[in-house]
Write an enzyme that holds these catalytic residues in place. Structure first.
Site, PDB file in Angstrom:
ATOM      1  N   LYS A   1     -10.738  -6.225  -7.224  1.00 59.92           N
ATOM      2  CA  LYS A   1     -11.338  -6.737  -5.983  1.00 59.92           C
ATOM      3  C   LYS A   1     -12.801  -6.330  -5.838  1.00 59.92           C
ATOM      4  CE  LYS A   1      -6.732  -5.869  -4.221  1.00 59.92           C
ATOM      5  NZ  LYS A   1      -6.245  -4.541  -4.531  1.00 59.92           N
TER       6      LYS A   1
ATOM      7  N   ASP B   1      -2.526  -4.228 -10.128  1.00 67.20           N
ATOM      8  CA  ASP B   1      -3.411  -4.492  -8.998  1.00 67.20           C
ATOM      9  C   ASP B   1      -4.290  -3.273  -8.735  1.00 67.20           C
ATOM     10  OD1 ASP B   1      -3.903  -6.291  -6.460  1.00 67.20           O
ATOM     11  OD2 ASP B   1      -3.795  -4.219  -5.753  1.00 67.20           O
TER      12      ASP B   1
ATOM     13  N   HIS C   1     -12.279  -8.324  -1.344  1.00 64.75           N
ATOM     14  CA  HIS C   1     -11.332  -7.345  -0.792  1.00 64.75           C
ATOM     15  C   HIS C   1     -11.205  -7.436   0.727  1.00 64.75           C
ATOM     16  CE1 HIS C   1      -9.605  -3.086  -1.717  1.00 64.75           C
ATOM     17  NE2 HIS C   1      -8.934  -3.660  -0.741  1.00 64.75           N
TER      18      HIS C   1
ATOM     19  N   TYR D   1     -10.676   1.692  -5.194  1.00 63.10           N
ATOM     20  CA  TYR D   1      -9.577   2.621  -5.488  1.00 63.10           C
ATOM     21  C   TYR D   1     -10.038   3.731  -6.441  1.00 63.10           C
ATOM     22  CZ  TYR D   1      -6.520  -1.057  -3.567  1.00 63.10           C
ATOM     23  OH  TYR D   1      -5.930  -2.013  -2.763  1.00 63.10           O
TER      24      TYR D   1
HETATM   25  N1  LIG Z   1      -5.838  -5.682  -0.488  1.00 60.00           N
HETATM   26  C1  LIG Z   1      -5.710  -4.625   0.289  1.00 60.00           C
HETATM   27  O1  LIG Z   1      -6.479  -4.410   1.232  1.00 60.00           O
HETATM   28  C2  LIG Z   1      -4.599  -3.671   0.028  1.00 60.00           C
HETATM   29  C3  LIG Z   1      -3.932  -3.717  -1.166  1.00 60.00           C
HETATM   30  N2  LIG Z   1      -2.912  -2.849  -1.434  1.00 60.00           N
HETATM   31  C4  LIG Z   1      -2.246  -2.950  -2.766  1.00 60.00           C
HETATM   32  O2  LIG Z   1      -0.831  -3.020  -2.576  1.00 60.00           O
HETATM   33  C5  LIG Z   1      -0.209  -1.915  -3.244  1.00 60.00           C
HETATM   34  C6  LIG Z   1       1.042  -1.483  -2.530  1.00 60.00           C
HETATM   35  O3  LIG Z   1       0.760  -1.052  -1.216  1.00 60.00           O
HETATM   36  P1  LIG Z   1       0.988   0.465  -0.728  1.00 60.00           P
HETATM   37  O4  LIG Z   1       0.216   0.709   0.473  1.00 60.00           O
HETATM   38  O5  LIG Z   1       0.759   1.343  -1.870  1.00 60.00           O
HETATM   39  O6  LIG Z   1       2.487   0.465  -0.211  1.00 60.00           O
HETATM   40  P2  LIG Z   1       3.941   0.301  -0.849  1.00 60.00           P
HETATM   41  O7  LIG Z   1       4.721  -0.488   0.144  1.00 60.00           O
HETATM   42  O8  LIG Z   1       3.888  -0.159  -2.247  1.00 60.00           O
HETATM   43  O9  LIG Z   1       4.467   1.791  -0.774  1.00 60.00           O
HETATM   44  C7  LIG Z   1       4.005   2.792  -1.634  1.00 60.00           C
HETATM   45  C8  LIG Z   1       4.665   4.102  -1.225  1.00 60.00           C
HETATM   46  O10 LIG Z   1       6.089   3.977  -1.380  1.00 60.00           O
HETATM   47  C9  LIG Z   1       6.593   4.988  -2.239  1.00 60.00           C
HETATM   48  N3  LIG Z   1       7.616   4.310  -3.066  1.00 60.00           N
HETATM   49  C10 LIG Z   1       7.428   3.467  -4.115  1.00 60.00           C
HETATM   50  N4  LIG Z   1       8.590   3.037  -4.610  1.00 60.00           N
HETATM   51  C11 LIG Z   1       9.565   3.621  -3.867  1.00 60.00           C
HETATM   52  C12 LIG Z   1      10.965   3.573  -3.914  1.00 60.00           C
HETATM   53  N5  LIG Z   1      11.613   2.845  -4.826  1.00 60.00           N
HETATM   54  N6  LIG Z   1      11.665   4.302  -2.995  1.00 60.00           N
HETATM   55  C13 LIG Z   1      11.015   5.046  -2.068  1.00 60.00           C
HETATM   56  N7  LIG Z   1       9.678   5.127  -1.971  1.00 60.00           N
HETATM   57  C14 LIG Z   1       8.953   4.425  -2.870  1.00 60.00           C
HETATM   58  C15 LIG Z   1       5.404   5.468  -3.040  1.00 60.00           C
HETATM   59  O11 LIG Z   1       5.539   6.830  -3.369  1.00 60.00           O
HETATM   60  P3  LIG Z   1       5.239   7.465  -4.821  1.00 60.00           P
HETATM   61  O12 LIG Z   1       3.995   6.829  -5.381  1.00 60.00           O
HETATM   62  O13 LIG Z   1       5.061   8.906  -4.493  1.00 60.00           O
HETATM   63  O14 LIG Z   1       6.451   7.199  -5.656  1.00 60.00           O
HETATM   64  C16 LIG Z   1       4.252   5.280  -2.049  1.00 60.00           C
HETATM   65  O15 LIG Z   1       4.179   6.375  -1.163  1.00 60.00           O
HETATM   66  C17 LIG Z   1      -1.320  -0.865  -3.291  1.00 60.00           C
HETATM   67  O16 LIG Z   1      -1.061   0.160  -4.192  1.00 60.00           O
HETATM   68  C18 LIG Z   1      -2.515  -1.723  -3.632  1.00 60.00           C
HETATM   69  O17 LIG Z   1      -2.510  -2.050  -5.002  1.00 60.00           O
HETATM   70  C19 LIG Z   1      -2.485  -1.957  -0.477  1.00 60.00           C
HETATM   71  C20 LIG Z   1      -3.111  -1.864   0.728  1.00 60.00           C
HETATM   72  C21 LIG Z   1      -4.235  -2.700   1.082  1.00 60.00           C
HETATM   73  O1  LIG Z   2      -6.933  -1.826  -0.322  1.00 58.40           O
HETATM   74  C1  LIG Z   2      -7.048  -1.002   0.575  1.00 58.40           C
HETATM   75  C2  LIG Z   2      -6.034   0.013   0.813  1.00 58.40           C
HETATM   76  O2  LIG Z   2      -5.901   0.268   2.172  1.00 58.40           O
HETATM   77  C3  LIG Z   2      -7.070   0.799   2.731  1.00 58.40           C
HETATM   78  C4  LIG Z   2      -6.745   1.212   4.145  1.00 58.40           C
HETATM   79  O3  LIG Z   2      -6.654   1.440   5.112  1.00 58.40           O
HETATM   80  C5  LIG Z   2      -8.145  -0.252   2.706  1.00 58.40           C
HETATM   81  O4  LIG Z   2      -9.371   0.326   2.941  1.00 58.40           O
HETATM   82  C6  LIG Z   2      -8.238  -0.989   1.423  1.00 58.40           C
HETATM   83  O5  LIG Z   2      -8.574  -2.297   1.739  1.00 58.40           O
END
Ligand SMILES: NC(=O)C1=CN([C@@H]2O[C@H](COP(=O)(O)OP(=O)(O)OC[C@H]3O[C@@H](n4cnc5c(N)ncnc54)[C@H](OP(=O)(O)O)[C@@H]3O)[C@@H](O)[C@H]2O)C=CC1
Ligand SMILES: O=C1CO[C@H](CO)[C@@H](O)[C@@H]1O
Length: 332
Positions: A84, A50, A117, A55
């Site tokens: 996205k 994803d 997005h 990003y």
């Molecule tokens: N469409 C949108 O608007 C959005 C989409 N997304 C998508 O969703 C994905 C996931 O969301 P995200 O916000 O990254 O949140 P997550 O819930 O996936 O959490 C990610 C965080 O958790 C830590 N982590 C990962 N695995 C573990 C584990 N097993 N134990 C403890 N900590 C852990 C990571 O640290 P580390 O990397 O240091 O290991 C990182 O800091 C994003 O990367 C993106 O692709 C996210 C937000 C908005």
């Molecule tokens: O994917 C995303 C990750 O989170 C950001 C946060 O505030 C957004 O801008 C974006 O949509």
């Protein structure tokens, strides 16, 4: 190479299988780190990646995938790539131009799932491919009808450049309007979804429309603890909630594995992000156990329910999607 055969899928309305588990990449943009961690992910069975234009990591992902194709370890068809469309390219003429750039960066001639997005089209920074923020740190609205952008998405789908199309961060009414006017209905919705924000109503709505569901921040994005009110458990992030810890002990699985498994059992695709090799491997190791009814109930009982991604930098936008946030602001 670990074969991905244990990752379950859901069939989207277009007949294409969406893996119920994948690799999130927001905030993973250090070239060496992402190349290394994506390599670990692919070698350990991850097949859905994803990403998003905003990003800033599509080139790195494309380069890493190309290495796997060149070595013969993977073919393009083994991988499911989600990306996205950014909010500053919603106009009809911009959509295909943007996608073409993304295809080039990702070194592919098609995207498996292409999402709008955000429902809040806005101005682009004239200097760089990013949002333009005004002096108050807010995005500046650009009036583009969702239906114009959706038509352009449908055209990309018909042209075979994107195999499936969907939405991210849209609310129920916005999705309904697209469905009411679409030639091709959305295949997927990607929104914030985790045990502190389970999205029960929106998930049921999508189910009733045949729209598959992807959970972003499936671990409750632990680094966003500052968005949580004071919690009863001292560490704040939900990985340390006593119910999660207790269930984790019972199954001999980590808290992260319990939270991811709960989403998979709901039929929701989870896309945890990690750049830590041990966590990348840990997170995918969730297909050899099943949470029972009482444990699921104990997870569902966790409170508070709180939105960790209120995206307030869009709050003044006419299409800002989160009524709960607007309501809370009014009552402040
Ligand atoms: N469409 C949108 O608007 C959005 C989409 N997304 C998508 O969703 C994905 C996931 O969301 P995200 O916000 O990254 O949140 P997550 O819930 O996936 O959490 C990610 C965080 O958790 C830590 N982590 C990962 N695995 C573990 C584990 N097993 N134990 C403890 N900590 C852990 C990571 O640290 P580390 O990397 O240091 O290991 C990182 O800091 C994003 O990367 C993106 O692709 C996210 C937000 C908005
Ligand atoms: O994917 C995303 C990750 O989170 C950001 C946060 O505030 C957004 O801008 C974006 O949509």
């Amino acid at each position: 190479m670990v074969l991905p055969k244990e990752i379950p899928t859901v069939k989207m309305s277009n007949g294409i299988e969406l893996p119920l588990f994948g690799y999130g990449t927001w905030q993973a943009k250090d070239e060496q780190e992402l190349e290394k961690s994506l390599t670990v992910a692919l070698e350990n069975g991850y097949r859905l990646i994803d990403t998003a234009f905003v990003y800033g990591n599509e080139e790195i992902i494309g380069k890493t995938l190309q290495k796997f194709y060149d070595s013969g370890k993977l073919q393009r068809s083994d991988v499911f790539v989600t990306t996205k469309l950014p909010p500053f390219f919603h106009r009809n003429d911009d959509v295909e131009k943007c996608l073409n750039e993304q295809l080039k960066a990702l070194k592919t001639d098609y995207i498996d799932l292409y999402l709008i997005h955000s429902p809040c089209p806005c101005k682009k920074d004239p200097e760089k491919p990013m949002f333009y923020f005004d002096a108050n740190g807010m995005i500046v609205e650009e009036a583009v009808d969702h239906l114009e952008t959706w038509k352009a998405m449908e055209n990309l789908n018909k042209a075979g450049k994107v195999r499936s199309i969907g939405l991210s961060n849209f609310n129920k009414e916005q999705i309904q309007r697209i469905c009411d006017n679409a030639e091709i209905p959305p295949d997927n919705l990607q929104v914030e979804c985790h045990i502190l924000f389970p999205q029960n109503e929106l998930f049921d709505f999508c189910k009733s429309k045949g729209i598959s569901f992807t959970a972003y921040a499936p671990l409750g994005s632990p680094s966003r603890q500052n968005f949580l009110p004071n919690t009863e458990w001292p560490e704040g992030d939900v990985l340390h909630h006593p119910n999660v810890m207790e269930i984790s002990k019972k199954y001999g699985k980590t808290p992260a594995q319990i939270l991811l498994r709960q989403l998979i059992q709901r039929g929701i695709s989870a896309i945890p992000k990690s750049v830590t090799p041990s966590r990348i491997i840990e997170n995918i190791n969730i297909f050899d156990f099943e949470l029972d009814f009482n444990d699921i109930k104990a997870l569902e009982d966790i409170r508070p329910h709180v939105r960790l991604f209120p995206m307030k930098f869009r709050i003044q936008h006419s299409q800002y999607p989160y009524k709960d946030v607007l309501e809370a602001e009014k009552n402040k």
